[in-house]
Design a protein around this motif. Structure first.
Motif, mmCIF file in Angstrom:
data_model
loop_
_atom_site.group_PDB
_atom_site.id
_atom_site.type_symbol
_atom_site.label_atom_id
_atom_site.label_comp_id
_atom_site.label_asym_id
_atom_site.label_seq_id
_atom_site.Cartn_x
_atom_site.Cartn_y
_atom_site.Cartn_z
ATOM 1 N N THR A 2 0.854 -1.181 0.000
ATOM 2 C CA THR A 2 0.000 0.000 0.000
ATOM 3 C C THR A 2 0.892 1.234 0.000
ATOM 4 O O THR A 2 1.805 1.341 0.821
ATOM 5 N N PHE A 3 0.641 2.131 -0.913
ATOM 6 C CA PHE A 3 1.390 3.378 -0.996
ATOM 7 C C PHE A 3 0.528 4.488 -0.412
ATOM 8 O O PHE A 3 -0.573 4.732 -0.902
ATOM 9 N N LEU A 4 1.023 5.147 0.622
ATOM 10 C CA LEU A 4 0.280 6.197 1.290
ATOM 11 C C LEU A 4 1.017 7.519 1.180
ATOM 12 O O LEU A 4 2.237 7.577 1.345
ATOM 13 N N GLY A 5 0.261 8.581 0.954
ATOM 14 C CA GLY A 5 0.845 9.915 0.918
ATOM 15 C C GLY A 5 0.841 10.543 2.302
ATOM 16 O O GLY A 5 -0.084 10.343 3.086
ATOM 17 N N ASP A 6 1.869 11.280 2.606
ATOM 18 C CA ASP A 6 2.002 12.041 3.854
ATOM 19 C C ASP A 6 2.308 13.481 3.450
ATOM 20 O O ASP A 6 3.391 13.986 3.705
ATOM 21 N N PRO A 7 1.343 14.147 2.759
ATOM 22 C CA PRO A 7 1.651 15.428 2.120
ATOM 23 C C PRO A 7 2.110 16.532 3.073
ATOM 24 O O PRO A 7 2.864 17.407 2.665
#
Length: 101
Positions: A25-30
């Motif tokens: 799973t690729f998650l963004g932490d903007p």
């Protein structure tokens, strides 16, 4: 996998790596909130000058039932971003650390 990027960048990265829809799973932490909470914000002026502020250090974490068991950080003297030798946070090194638990 998370990175200090937005969700669209992370989705594009998963597609490019041909692992979209896999067990990864690729998650963004903007806003870098996860990186800040983990103490993994890259602050060295060299990489920050090149990459811009609010970037994450190069690291891997192994958790078991919500408990962090391994933190593997790739940085060293003269290599604060871990670019010259990222091996400490790469899969082979992390698997060895997990096996040693």
């Amino acid at each position: 996998m998370f990175c200090v990027n937005d969700t669209q960048v992370m989705e594009a990265w998963a597609l490019d790596m041909k692992i979209a829809g896999s067990n990864m799973t690729f998650l963004g932490d903007p806003n870098g909130e996860v990186a800040k909470a983990l103490g993994m914000v890259l602050t060295d002026p060299g990489p920050v000058y090149k990459l811009g502020p609010n970037r994450s250090k190069r690291f891997s974490i192994y958790c078991d039932d919500g408990v962090i068991k391994v933190i593997a950080l790739s940085e060293g003297p003269g290599d604060p971003a871990g670019d010259d030798d990222p091996s400490n946070s790469c899969i082979d090194s992390v698997l060895a650390k997990i096996a040693a638990l």
